[in-house]
Each structure stands twice: as C-alpha cells, then as structure tokens.
Motif scaffolding. Structure first.
Motif, mmCIF file in Angstrom:
data_model
loop_
_atom_site.group_PDB
_atom_site.id
_atom_site.type_symbol
_atom_site.label_atom_id
_atom_site.label_comp_id
_atom_site.label_asym_id
_atom_site.label_seq_id
_atom_site.Cartn_x
_atom_site.Cartn_y
_atom_site.Cartn_z
ATOM 1 N N LEU A 7 2.777 4.500 -6.593
ATOM 2 C CA LEU A 7 2.740 3.343 -7.479
ATOM 3 C C LEU A 7 2.229 2.089 -6.767
ATOM 4 C CD1 LEU A 7 6.117 3.840 -9.371
ATOM 5 C CD2 LEU A 7 3.823 4.245 -10.247
ATOM 6 N N ARG A 8 2.442 1.995 -5.461
ATOM 7 C CA ARG A 8 2.064 0.793 -4.729
ATOM 8 C C ARG A 8 0.710 0.921 -4.055
ATOM 9 N NH1 ARG A 8 6.872 -1.992 -1.749
ATOM 10 N NH2 ARG A 8 5.313 -3.589 -1.881
ATOM 11 N N ARG A 9 0.155 2.114 -3.996
ATOM 12 C CA ARG A 9 -1.104 2.345 -3.287
ATOM 13 C C ARG A 9 -2.305 2.126 -4.201
ATOM 14 N NH1 ARG A 9 -1.202 5.819 1.266
ATOM 15 N NH2 ARG A 9 -3.232 6.490 0.561
ATOM 16 N N ASP A 10 -3.395 1.735 -3.610
ATOM 17 C CA ASP A 10 -4.669 1.675 -4.327
ATOM 18 C C ASP A 10 -5.165 3.113 -4.468
ATOM 19 O OD1 ASP A 10 -7.334 1.459 -5.083
ATOM 20 O OD2 ASP A 10 -7.635 -0.395 -3.937
ATOM 21 N N PRO A 11 -5.553 3.550 -5.652
ATOM 22 C CA PRO A 11 -5.991 4.937 -5.833
ATOM 23 C C PRO A 11 -7.234 5.297 -5.013
ATOM 24 C CG PRO A 11 -6.026 3.728 -7.926
ATOM 25 C CD PRO A 11 -5.537 2.800 -6.876
ATOM 26 N N ASN A 12 -7.973 4.325 -4.523
ATOM 27 C CA ASN A 12 -9.173 4.612 -3.733
ATOM 28 C C ASN A 12 -8.862 4.917 -2.276
ATOM 29 O OD1 ASN A 12 -10.786 4.060 -5.981
ATOM 30 N ND2 ASN A 12 -10.741 1.867 -5.545
ATOM 31 N N TRP A 13 -7.646 4.691 -1.823
ATOM 32 C CA TRP A 13 -7.291 4.928 -0.425
ATOM 33 C C TRP A 13 -7.194 6.415 -0.136
ATOM 34 C CZ3 TRP A 13 -2.638 1.062 0.189
ATOM 35 C CH2 TRP A 13 -3.126 -0.237 0.151
ATOM 36 N N HIS A 14 -7.433 6.766 1.098
ATOM 37 C CA HIS A 14 -7.324 8.151 1.555
ATOM 38 C C HIS A 14 -5.851 8.582 1.488
ATOM 39 C CE1 HIS A 14 -7.379 11.611 4.265
ATOM 40 N NE2 HIS A 14 -8.699 11.676 4.002
ATOM 41 N N PRO A 15 -5.553 9.819 1.072
ATOM 42 C CA PRO A 15 -4.145 10.254 0.947
ATOM 43 C C PRO A 15 -3.372 10.211 2.261
ATOM 44 C CG PRO A 15 -5.638 11.944 0.084
ATOM 45 C CD PRO A 15 -6.485 10.840 0.627
ATOM 46 N N ASN A 16 -4.035 10.328 3.403
ATOM 47 C CA ASN A 16 -3.335 10.293 4.687
ATOM 48 C C ASN A 16 -3.370 8.910 5.325
ATOM 49 O OD1 ASN A 16 -2.815 13.010 4.457
ATOM 50 N ND2 ASN A 16 -4.687 13.604 5.517
ATOM 51 N N GLY A 17 -3.865 7.938 4.599
ATOM 52 C CA GLY A 17 -3.951 6.588 5.152
ATOM 53 C C GLY A 17 -2.617 5.866 5.103
ATOM 54 N N CYS A 18 -2.594 4.712 5.737
ATOM 55 C CA CYS A 18 -1.409 3.859 5.784
ATOM 56 C C CYS A 18 -1.008 3.468 4.363
ATOM 57 C CB CYS A 18 -1.735 2.612 6.609
ATOM 58 S SG CYS A 18 -0.442 1.368 6.595
ATOM 59 N N ASN A 19 0.286 3.450 4.088
ATOM 60 C CA ASN A 19 0.763 3.087 2.750
ATOM 61 C C ASN A 19 0.663 1.591 2.479
ATOM 62 O OD1 ASN A 19 1.407 5.632 1.812
ATOM 63 N ND2 ASN A 19 3.411 5.615 2.795
ATOM 64 N N LEU A 20 0.469 0.778 3.510
ATOM 65 C CA LEU A 20 0.364 -0.661 3.303
ATOM 66 C C LEU A 20 -1.083 -1.134 3.163
ATOM 67 C CD1 LEU A 20 3.056 -1.903 5.831
ATOM 68 C CD2 LEU A 20 3.278 -1.609 3.381
ATOM 69 N N CYS A 21 -1.977 -0.603 4.045
ATOM 70 C CA CYS A 21 -3.358 -1.088 4.001
ATOM 71 C C CYS A 21 -4.367 -0.002 3.637
ATOM 72 C CB CYS A 21 -3.738 -1.723 5.338
ATOM 73 S SG CYS A 21 -3.840 -0.527 6.686
ATOM 74 N N GLY A 22 -3.955 1.266 3.687
ATOM 75 C CA GLY A 22 -4.839 2.358 3.308
ATOM 76 C C GLY A 22 -5.731 2.883 4.405
ATOM 77 N N GLN A 23 -5.739 2.298 5.597
ATOM 78 C CA GLN A 23 -6.615 2.732 6.679
ATOM 79 C C GLN A 23 -6.056 3.983 7.360
ATOM 80 O OE1 GLN A 23 -7.200 -0.475 9.411
ATOM 81 N NE2 GLN A 23 -8.291 -1.747 7.926
ATOM 82 N N LEU A 24 -6.984 4.833 7.799
ATOM 83 C CA LEU A 24 -6.591 6.016 8.552
ATOM 84 C C LEU A 24 -6.282 5.628 9.989
ATOM 85 C CD1 LEU A 24 -9.184 8.617 7.269
ATOM 86 C CD2 LEU A 24 -6.723 8.675 6.919
ATOM 87 N N GLY A 25 -5.455 6.411 10.667
ATOM 88 C CA GLY A 25 -5.232 6.197 12.089
ATOM 89 C C GLY A 25 -3.875 5.623 12.438
ATOM 90 N N HIS A 26 -3.127 5.139 11.487
ATOM 91 C CA HIS A 26 -1.778 4.652 11.797
ATOM 92 C C HIS A 26 -0.900 4.809 10.553
ATOM 93 C CE1 HIS A 26 -3.737 1.039 10.072
ATOM 94 N NE2 HIS A 26 -2.542 0.815 9.552
ATOM 95 N N GLN A 27 0.413 4.660 10.768
ATOM 96 C CA GLN A 27 1.373 4.739 9.673
ATOM 97 C C GLN A 27 1.830 3.337 9.304
ATOM 98 O OE1 GLN A 27 4.374 7.212 11.437
ATOM 99 N NE2 GLN A 27 3.447 9.092 10.655
ATOM 100 N N ALA A 28 2.542 3.250 8.188
ATOM 101 C CA ALA A 28 2.998 1.943 7.726
ATOM 102 C C ALA A 28 3.893 1.254 8.756
ATOM 103 C CB ALA A 28 3.745 2.099 6.401
ATOM 104 N N ALA A 29 4.661 2.025 9.525
ATOM 105 C CA ALA A 29 5.552 1.429 10.519
ATOM 106 C C ALA A 29 4.783 0.697 11.619
ATOM 107 C CB ALA A 29 6.432 2.518 11.129
ATOM 108 N N ASN A 30 3.548 1.120 11.869
ATOM 109 C CA ASN A 30 2.741 0.510 12.930
ATOM 110 C C ASN A 30 1.537 -0.244 12.376
ATOM 111 O OD1 ASN A 30 4.363 1.695 14.924
ATOM 112 N ND2 ASN A 30 3.260 3.617 14.707
ATOM 113 N N CYS A 31 1.560 -0.600 11.120
ATOM 114 C CA CYS A 31 0.398 -1.219 10.475
ATOM 115 C C CYS A 31 0.133 -2.623 11.039
ATOM 116 C CB CYS A 31 0.618 -1.308 8.970
ATOM 117 S SG CYS A 31 -0.804 -1.982 8.089
ATOM 118 N N PRO A 32 -1.067 -2.822 11.621
ATOM 119 C CA PRO A 32 -1.400 -4.155 12.131
ATOM 120 C C PRO A 32 -1.863 -5.079 11.009
ATOM 121 C CG PRO A 32 -3.196 -2.656 12.597
ATOM 122 C CD PRO A 32 -2.101 -1.847 11.947
ATOM 123 N N ASN A 33 -2.176 -4.508 9.834
ATOM 124 C CA ASN A 33 -2.708 -5.300 8.724
ATOM 125 C C ASN A 33 -1.642 -5.638 7.684
ATOM 126 O OD1 ASN A 33 -5.250 -4.927 9.900
ATOM 127 N ND2 ASN A 33 -5.441 -2.948 8.869
ATOM 128 N N GLY A 34 -0.482 -5.034 7.788
ATOM 129 C CA GLY A 34 0.565 -5.255 6.792
ATOM 130 C C GLY A 34 1.252 -6.593 6.983
#
Length: 157
Positions: A7-34
């Motif tokens: 519900l909070r994600r942009d549908p265009n984001w990759h399914p394995n991307g960060c839940n806050l910013c959608g970028q691949l390579g990190h999780q929401a806990a380590n999101c530098p963009n959140g």
C-alpha cells in the motif's frame, strides 16, 4: 510482500527494492534516502534475525512442564499424607474413597435436590447448592438469597 508494504510502495519500484525509496541494494533499515532512521528508533536488535524455534525444543519444554507437574503432585500427596497422619486419619481409606468417587458418575456424587409433593417452594423461589453442598434459596425476581427454606408468607423485599 506484506500488504502494508504494497500500500505504501510505488507500483513502479522493483519488488526487491527498498520499501522506503524503491532502490535496489539496501533494505529500509539502512536506507540513506529515507526520512526515518529506523535503527535509531528501534535499535540494532530489531533488525537481527532471531533463532528459530524447533519442534524438538517445544517438545522438550512440554516434557519439562509435565515432569514439574508430576513432582508437584508427588509433593502435594506427601504433604496431604503427613497432614492426615497428624489428624489421626487413615490415608489408605482416604485414597480408597477418592478412587471410588473418581470412578462414579458425577450425577451420583453431586447431591440432587428432590422436592417431595409437600416440599414445593413458593412461586418465584429457586433452590441452589453452594460449593460445599449446602442448599440455599433465592428469589428469582428480587435476587434475594437466604439459607432458610421460604414459606408462602416469607416477605420479599
């Protein structure tokens, strides 16, 4: 993926991307963009995987509990036996009576209230039995309770 994340994600984001910013390579806990520092709020402990609980561990806990209950029952019986001896009671008779009651039908053990033809209660009254087996009487409408059997001229207040 959990529904609240969808519900909070942009549908265009990759399914394995960060839940806050959608970028691949990190999780929401380590999101530098959140905008939320989850580690600061919940601490590092919240992001460490816990050890799994195996079925054998559950069975071991159940067995320990059963062993503890058996020990408790043995100690309770030893205490009861000591108290019976102090009071001068025969422990073998007590246990025989307990076994006899255990094998009986509960309807035979619980005292029944048998009302004879002339023993009927006045209208609106009922009889009940307390945990000690004593009968008491109560008026259904007023919820008045008394130990003495009511008569036709018993005042209802």
């Amino acid at each position: 993926m959990e529904k609240h994340h969808l519900l909070r994600r942009d549908p265009n984001w990759h399914p394995n991307g960060c839940n806050l910013c959608g970028q691949l390579g990190h999780q929401a806990a380590n999101c530098p963009n959140g905008t939320i520092n989850w580690r600061q709020i919940y601490g590092d402990e919240a992001f460490i995987m816990r050890q799994p609980i195996y079925y054998s561990d559950i069975q071991e806990r159940i067995q320990l509990k059963e062993d503890g209950m058996k020990d408790l029952e043995a100690r309770a019986q030893a205490y009861a036996k000591t108290k019976a001896e102090e009071l001068g009671l025969n422990w073998a008779e007590i246990m025989a009576r307990a076994e006899e009651l255990r094998n009986k039908d509960p309807s035979e053990v619980i005292p029944k209230v048998a009302a004879a033809a002339g023993d009927e209660l006045p209208p609106g009254w009922a009889v009940a039995t307390d945990p000690n087996g004593r009968q008491y009487f109560w008026h259904k409408k007023t919820q008045k309770v008394q130990w003495e059997r009511p008569t036709e001229d018993t005042p209802i207040s």
